[in-house]
Write a protein that holds these residues in place. Structure first.
Motif, mmCIF file in Angstrom:
data_model
loop_
_atom_site.group_PDB
_atom_site.id
_atom_site.type_symbol
_atom_site.label_atom_id
_atom_site.label_comp_id
_atom_site.label_asym_id
_atom_site.label_seq_id
_atom_site.Cartn_x
_atom_site.Cartn_y
_atom_site.Cartn_z
ATOM 1 N N SER A 99 75.661 -12.100 30.221
ATOM 2 C CA SER A 99 75.130 -11.308 29.644
ATOM 3 C C SER A 99 75.996 -9.386 29.709
ATOM 4 O O SER A 99 77.120 -9.530 30.650
ATOM 5 C CB SER A 99 73.823 -10.674 30.165
ATOM 6 O OG SER A 99 74.421 -10.569 31.259
ATOM 7 N N SER A 122 71.702 -12.668 28.335
ATOM 8 C CA SER A 122 71.647 -12.093 27.377
ATOM 9 C C SER A 122 70.653 -11.459 26.091
ATOM 10 O O SER A 122 70.060 -12.336 25.445
ATOM 11 C CB SER A 122 73.111 -11.594 26.627
ATOM 12 O OG SER A 122 73.032 -10.413 26.097
ATOM 13 N N VAL A 123 70.157 -10.777 26.381
ATOM 14 C CA VAL A 123 68.843 -10.538 25.297
ATOM 15 C C VAL A 123 69.205 -10.166 24.652
ATOM 16 O O VAL A 123 68.669 -10.320 22.776
ATOM 17 C CB VAL A 123 67.109 -9.194 25.478
ATOM 18 C CG1 VAL A 123 66.492 -9.172 24.992
ATOM 19 C CG2 VAL A 123 66.871 -9.248 26.798
ATOM 20 N N LYS A 145 65.981 -5.109 33.449
ATOM 21 C CA LYS A 145 65.803 -4.088 32.242
ATOM 22 C C LYS A 145 67.211 -3.273 32.176
ATOM 23 O O LYS A 145 67.613 -3.324 30.552
ATOM 24 C CB LYS A 145 64.572 -3.837 32.293
ATOM 25 C CG LYS A 145 63.246 -4.329 32.022
ATOM 26 C CD LYS A 145 61.471 -3.311 33.095
ATOM 27 C CE LYS A 145 60.704 -4.282 32.910
ATOM 28 N NZ LYS A 145 59.555 -3.544 32.662
ATOM 29 N N GLN A 148 69.526 -5.666 29.751
ATOM 30 C CA GLN A 148 68.497 -6.333 29.140
ATOM 31 C C GLN A 148 69.397 -7.473 29.179
ATOM 32 O O GLN A 148 69.299 -8.335 28.564
ATOM 33 C CB GLN A 148 69.496 -5.342 27.835
ATOM 34 C CG GLN A 148 69.324 -3.963 27.394
ATOM 35 C CD GLN A 148 69.783 -3.595 26.762
ATOM 36 O OE1 GLN A 148 70.498 -4.045 25.408
ATOM 37 N NE2 GLN A 148 69.735 -3.153 26.145
#
Length: 252
Positions: A99, A122-123, A145, A148
């Motif tokens: 991420s 990692s979103v 959050k 992310q």
């Protein structure tokens, strides 16, 4: 607990809670208020924390900037680093993409690779690769959050049977003496685990990270095979890296 250990723990706590009251800190660290005041005075003098009414917070320039800000800061350099990193990736590889705003860019340059497996928490990387032919394996854990990302816990981190060839790692600080470091303890746990599991470790970091040793140590330089950075890196680091076993690659 040694003063340096106390001060490091104080910074770790602030990365999670952002603001801490004096009584909270004294209880958490199991120290007297006088000892706490001495530590706070030292860290404030170093510019790492700021005193507020009844407590402390991370100094604005010391804490980790938001993911949104990092996604646009030094974007050209990060894209150059990502393109260079993509050259290390071969068809059929199983890789880890960390991420971070620099490693996220790597996802844009690998969609044409064949039979590639990507492990990530990692979103943004997940969303970038979701509709590609790349096989995605997502780390389970808690959602951070602000980053992310998903941060893993040991009891659900079971990737030992995977043959992870290369790990592309982000960090917030790089020094020859101390290796790579970051602000968040939970992110560091995931990075340490993937460094342990991977055959080759590649750090993707823009030049602003050099010369910084921030809150949480991730890995010493001997655990890092390659660091890919941009052309603005201080040239003084080039000669220093020649004395280590870590390859410093300049992306241009």
């Amino acid at each position: 607990m040694l003063p340096l250990e106390r001060q490091k723990k104080m910074l770790d706590l602030l990365t999670v809670k952002k603001v801490l009251k004096m009584n909270e800190l004294a209880k958490e660290l199991d120290i007297s208020v006088d000892t706490l005041r001495r530590d706070i005075h030292l860290l404030a003098g170093q510019g790492k924390i700021e005193k507020i009414y009844g407590g402390i917070k991370l100094a604005d320039r010391f804490g980790e900037s938001s993911m949104e800000d990092r996604m646009v800061n030094h974007l050209e350099e990060k894209e150059q680093i990502a393109r260079k990193c993509s050259e290390f990736i071969q068809d059929g590889d199983c890789i880890y993409i960390d991420s971070g705003s620099t490693t996220y860019q790597i996802a844009k340059y690998i969609k044409h690779k064949k039979q590639l497996t990507v492990i990530t928490g990692s979103v943004p990387v997940i969303l970038e690769l979701m509709n590609s032919e790349i096989e995605l394996i997502i780390i389970g854990g808690k959602i951070r959050k602000e980053e992310q990302s998903v941060v893993a816990f040991d009891y659900i981190f079971n990737f030992h049977e995977l043959n992870v060839r290369k790990a592309f790692i982000c960090c917030s600080g790089i020094t020859i003496e101390r290796g790579i470091s970051d602000y968040n303890l939970e992110e560091a746990v995931t990075r340490k685990k993937m460094i342990e599991l991977s055959q080759e470790v590649i750090v993707a970091a823009d030049s602003t990270k050099f010369g910084k040793d921030v809150t949480v140590a991730i890995a010493p330089m001997e655990r890092i095979d390659t660091i890919v950075t941009d052309v603005h890196v201080d040239r003084g680091f080039l000669s220093k890296f020649k004395k280590t076993g870590t390859n410093l690659v300049i992306a241009d």
